[in-house]
Write an enzyme that holds these catalytic residues in place. Structure first.
Site, PDB file in Angstrom:
ATOM      1  N   SER A   1       0.871  -1.170   0.000  1.00 20.92           N
ATOM      2  CA  SER A   1       0.000   0.000   0.000  1.00 20.92           C
ATOM      3  C   SER A   1       0.910   1.222   0.000  1.00 20.92           C
ATOM      4  O   SER A   1       1.864   1.298  -0.779  1.00 20.92           O
ATOM      5  CB  SER A   1      -0.928  -0.052   1.225  1.00 20.92           C
ATOM      6  OG  SER A   1      -1.742   1.098   1.293  1.00 20.92           O
TER       7      SER A   1
ATOM      8  N   THR B   1      12.923   5.213  -5.304  1.00 19.56           N
ATOM      9  CA  THR B   1      12.688   4.368  -6.470  1.00 19.56           C
ATOM     10  C   THR B   1      12.284   5.288  -7.622  1.00 19.56           C
ATOM     11  O   THR B   1      12.227   6.508  -7.473  1.00 19.56           O
ATOM     12  CB  THR B   1      11.551   3.356  -6.210  1.00 19.56           C
ATOM     13  OG1 THR B   1      10.314   4.074  -6.070  1.00 19.56           O
ATOM     14  CG2 THR B   1      11.806   2.532  -4.958  1.00 19.56           C
TER      15      THR B   1
ATOM     16  N   LYS C   1      -5.610   3.785  -2.793  1.00 18.80           N
ATOM     17  CA  LYS C   1      -4.907   3.052  -1.736  1.00 18.80           C
ATOM     18  C   LYS C   1      -5.761   2.922  -0.473  1.00 18.80           C
ATOM     19  O   LYS C   1      -5.670   1.907   0.226  1.00 18.80           O
ATOM     20  CB  LYS C   1      -3.567   3.731  -1.421  1.00 18.80           C
ATOM     21  CG  LYS C   1      -2.536   3.579  -2.519  1.00 18.80           C
ATOM     22  CD  LYS C   1      -2.154   2.113  -2.748  1.00 18.80           C
ATOM     23  CE  LYS C   1      -0.941   1.974  -3.646  1.00 18.80           C
ATOM     24  NZ  LYS C   1      -0.548   0.559  -3.851  1.00 18.80           N
TER      25      LYS C   1
ATOM     26  N   TYR D   1      -4.720   9.234  -5.906  1.00 21.69           N
ATOM     27  CA  TYR D   1      -3.876   8.097  -5.544  1.00 21.69           C
ATOM     28  C   TYR D   1      -4.282   7.550  -4.177  1.00 21.69           C
ATOM     29  O   TYR D   1      -4.449   6.331  -4.003  1.00 21.69           O
ATOM     30  CB  TYR D   1      -2.410   8.537  -5.542  1.00 21.69           C
ATOM     31  CG  TYR D   1      -1.430   7.478  -5.096  1.00 21.69           C
ATOM     32  CD1 TYR D   1      -1.342   6.255  -5.759  1.00 21.69           C
ATOM     33  CD2 TYR D   1      -0.578   7.696  -4.020  1.00 21.69           C
ATOM     34  CE1 TYR D   1      -0.437   5.287  -5.361  1.00 21.69           C
ATOM     35  CE2 TYR D   1       0.345   6.732  -3.616  1.00 21.69           C
ATOM     36  CZ  TYR D   1       0.398   5.532  -4.275  1.00 21.69           C
ATOM     37  OH  TYR D   1       1.289   4.573  -3.878  1.00 21.69           O
TER      38      TYR D   1
END
Length: 271
Positions: A134, A183, A152, A148
């Site tokens: 999550s 990332t 989630k 977003y």
């Protein structure tokens, strides 16, 4: 052979790091992405315990085929990691209906497809762990993250209930809520922005995009460390229902819990 792991979105980012950590622990890893070649490219030299497969999680029938293939080949699936997803980042009114629906199609309904495909194999063996990636945005929402977070928050609510349905059948669940990780998640590969220009939001949106651009590559969270933690948790007898990762995530979630307590207290006052 160790445990058999099935990981979605494994060609880059956190999914790739989880796959690497599981391989380093001696596990067998079926690493999926929309392109199996992307997985092969991500891992370079052949590892006999790495098995790349193509899977677009939006395709429910493909998910069933992959789950059946993995279960038949390896005798079962011990750990499912629901990692595939992306972020619509921006102010709600700057998104079209189609963009919002696409966010849910991948993050919620795509993840449901994979769980729907894998759960029967785990139920049959009365064993398995479902790890769902999550986000702190699944517990806390902010301006620019509404769409977003909506997807989630939905994942959180679904898995919180589903975990209780399958717990008596030997299936465990772990929801992971990372803060900001180093990332590619905030670049154009995993994030997109609204397509509608609204002057009322122009300045705030520009500031938000500058924040995202500045944060990309400078996130405080270490995905390699999180991946190692997830692999370590998977081997434990007792797995927590949630794992909030990162100082930023813990601070944001703690602040929200404090606010909720205050709001509950004020609600009691009013009644």
């Amino acid at each position: 052979m160790g445990m058999v792991w099935l990981i979605t979105g494994a060609s880059r980012g956190l999914g790739r790091e989880i796959a690497r950590a599981a391989l380093d622990s001696g596990e067998t890893v079926v690493a999926t992405a929309r392109s199996a070649d992307a997985v092969r490219h991500a891992f370079g030299s052949d590892n006999p315990r790495l098995h790349p497969l193509a899977l677009d999680i939006v395709d429910g029938e493909a998910a069933k085929s992959v789950a059946a293939e993995v279960a038949a080949r390896f005798g079962g699936i011990d750990v499912l990691v629901n990692n595939a997803g992306y972020a619509e980042l921006g102010f709600f009114e700057t998104f079209t209906d189609a963009e919002v629906r696409r966010q849910f199609e991948v993050n919620l309904f795509g993840t449901m497809n994979v769980v729907r495909a894998v759960a029967p194999h785990m139920r049959e063996r009365r064993s398995g762990l479902i790890v769902t990636i999550s986000s702190v945005s699944g517990l806390v929402s902010n301006a620019g993250g509404a769409v977003y977070s909506a997807s989630k928050f939905a994942v959180e609510g679904w898995m919180e209930g589903f975990a209780q349905e399958v717990a008596p059948l030997g299936i465990r669940s772990l929801l992971v809520e990372p803060g900001m990780l180093r990332t590619e998640f905030m670049n154009g590969k995993s994030a997109s922005f609204g397509s509608i220009d609204i002057p009322d939001y122009a300045e705030a949106v520009a500031q938000f995009r500058a924040f995202v651009d500045g944060a990309n590559g400078n996130q405080p969270g270490d995905p390699t460390l999180l991946a190692a933690r997830i692999v370590a948790l998977a081997s434990q007898d007792e797995v927590p229902s949630r794992f909030v990762f990162g100082d930023d995530a813990r601070q944001w979630v703690s602040a929200k819990v404090d606010r909720l307590r205050q709001e509950i207290a004020r609600s009691e006052d009013r009644t």
